[in-house]
Design a protein around this motif. Structure first.
Motif, PDB file in Angstrom:
ATOM      1  N   ARG A 184     -20.868   1.412  -6.152  1.00 12.48           N
ATOM      2  CA  ARG A 184     -21.649   0.746  -5.097  1.00 12.48           C
ATOM      3  C   ARG A 184     -21.479   1.418  -3.723  1.00 12.48           C
ATOM      4  O   ARG A 184     -22.208   1.117  -2.789  1.00 12.48           O
ATOM      5  CB  ARG A 184     -21.218  -0.722  -4.998  1.00 12.48           C
TER       6      ARG A 184
ATOM      7  N   GLU B 262     -32.920  -9.321  -2.565  1.00  9.93           N
ATOM      8  CA  GLU B 262     -32.025  -8.376  -3.264  1.00  9.93           C
ATOM      9  C   GLU B 262     -32.397  -8.357  -4.747  1.00  9.93           C
ATOM     10  O   GLU B 262     -32.131  -9.315  -5.475  1.00  9.93           O
ATOM     11  CB  GLU B 262     -30.576  -8.825  -3.070  1.00  9.93           C
TER      12      GLU B 262
ATOM     13  N   HIS C 248     -25.555  -8.627   5.669  1.00 12.48           N
ATOM     14  CA  HIS C 248     -25.771  -9.243   4.352  1.00 12.48           C
ATOM     15  C   HIS C 248     -24.937 -10.493   4.127  1.00 12.48           C
ATOM     16  O   HIS C 248     -23.728 -10.480   4.338  1.00 12.48           O
ATOM     17  CB  HIS C 248     -25.437  -8.251   3.232  1.00 12.48           C
TER      18      HIS C 248
ATOM     19  N   TRP D 129     -31.410  -4.459  -7.997  1.00  7.82           N
ATOM     20  CA  TRP D 129     -30.024  -4.936  -8.003  1.00  7.82           C
ATOM     21  C   TRP D 129     -29.326  -4.193  -9.133  1.00  7.82           C
ATOM     22  O   TRP D 129     -29.794  -3.135  -9.560  1.00  7.82           O
ATOM     23  CB  TRP D 129     -29.978  -6.474  -8.171  1.00  7.82           C
TER      24      TRP D 129
ATOM     25  N   ASP E 132     -21.252  -9.653   3.243  1.00 11.50           N
ATOM     26  CA  ASP E 132     -21.382 -10.223   1.889  1.00 11.50           C
ATOM     27  C   ASP E 132     -20.773 -11.624   1.822  1.00 11.50           C
ATOM     28  O   ASP E 132     -20.422 -12.106   0.734  1.00 11.50           O
ATOM     29  CB  ASP E 132     -20.730  -9.310   0.833  1.00 11.50           C
TER      30      ASP E 132
HETATM   31 ZN    ZN Z   1     -25.281  -7.146  -2.941  1.00  4.91          ZN
END
Ligand code: ZN
Length: 353
Positions: free
Chosen positions: A241, A136, A15, A163, A303
């Protein structure tokens, strides 16, 4: 192990938010800046090549309205509004898709949008940057569902239907700390339809931003490997998360995969946005996930360009520090190669048919 004799692995990453950052950029030509190595942030082509960073899943993402309004009001058609218009939403996704294609078109063969593992491996051999397109949060498909086919034709092969905000497809995930991932109801009927349709097309379904009920819904209505592209272990950082042990067991059983997220708020036991976070905390999450999932089911989901990194990992070039620390922590060369790319290749091969 002798560090000097180890071939640096090529890193494939679950990601990053480069495309959103390019869309938000106020530079005259951010695509040019990316290709010529003058773009600020965690990634640009030259730094990726220096780092042996092969590429990964590049997210197309609708940022929160308040963030855009406060920081990039020039991106809105009318800054007096209180939310995106439907047309703005569609335009934002389309603009990021176009940016990915502009990267490919203007790179003189150095950047390739990939829709198969064979293409990614071809990029690896030819020192090209491999872009796998990911969405996303799928709000644009609530407005124009037919765009799914358009985006698929343009290379989209991965989708996280939700999301953090609520949408037609389900409650988002309230990224609270400390909190369990059980933050709302699961997929709506429209959300289930979207997941089933995308799974039938052979797309990866990303559960990283799903609350717990949506996660279990996805497990029930698909039979593909379950993948969290950028999430960590809830046992080590109790952020909503992150994934609980029962979720990890389900991912293991389904032959899925977790990409470890480098955002300090998803790594630290205290959940603080504090960059004074040791690389060892990333390794602790890797080790925990390896213990619960097995060697074949763990990778990176950095990320980059969308997160607050630990201070010793200032951008993609510092991946070598993380790999060196993994060696020092007795990860074998074979295991490091699995985490760095091979596990992603295996799971993508299985899902993309
Ligand atoms: Zn994310």
């Amino acid at each position: 192990m002798n560090t000097a004799t180890m071939t640096p692995p090529m890193i494939f990453d679950g990601h990053n938010d480069l495309l959103t950052r390019l869309w938000l950029s106020s530079a005259a030509d951010p695509v040019h800046d990316f290709i010529h190595g003058t773009l600020p942030g965690h990634l640009d082509l030259q730094r990726c090549q220096q780092a042996g960073w092969l590429g990964g899943l590049f997210s197309i993402f609708l940022p929160p309205y308040g963030y855009v309004k406060n920081n990039h009001p020039d991106k809105l058609t009318n800054p007096e509004n209180t939310d995106f218009t439907p047309q703005e939403i569609v335009d934002i996704y389309c603009a990021q898709l176009q940016l990915a294609h502009a990267l490919q078109a203007e790179s003189n063969g150095q950047i390739q949008i990939c829709t198969s593992v064979a293409q990614i491996i071809h990029c690896q051999k030819n020192n090209q940057l491999a872009i796998v397109l990911h969405v996303e949060g799928a709000e644009f498909l609530a407005i124009q569902p037919e765009l799914l086919d358009t985006f698929y034709a343009a290379g989209l092969r991965s989708i996280g239907p939700l999301w953090n905000r609520k949408s037609l497809f389900g409650d988002g995930l309230n990224a609270a700390f400390p909190h369990s991932p059980d933050t709302g109801s699961g997929l709506t009927d429209a959300g289930k339809d979207l997941v089933v349709t995308c799974a039938k097309k052979g797309m990866l379904i990303d559960v990283s931003h799903m609350n717990e009920r949506a996660f279990w819904d996805t497990l029930e209505i698909t039979n593909q490997p379950i993948v969290a592209t950028h999430s960590n272990a809830h046992a080590l950082c109790p952020q909503a998360r992150n994934l609980t042990d029962p979720q990890l067991s389900a991912i293991k059983e389904r032959g899925g995969m977790v990409g470890v997220n480098f955002d300090v708020a998803f790594l630290r036991a205290d959940g603080q946005r504090n960059i004074q976070t040791a690389l060892d905390v990333i390794i602790d999450h890797l080790a925990y996930l390896l213990e619960h999932l097995g060697d074949d089911h763990v990778g990176f989901g950095s990320d980059f360009d969308g997160c607050l990194l630990p201070e010793s990992l200032s951008d993609v070039r510092d991946m070598d520090k993380l790999l060196a620390r993994m060696q020092q922590r007795n990860f074998s060369e074979a295991l490091i190669n699995q985490i760095a790319s091979e596990n992603w290749f295996r799971v993508l091969e299985k899902i993309w048919h």
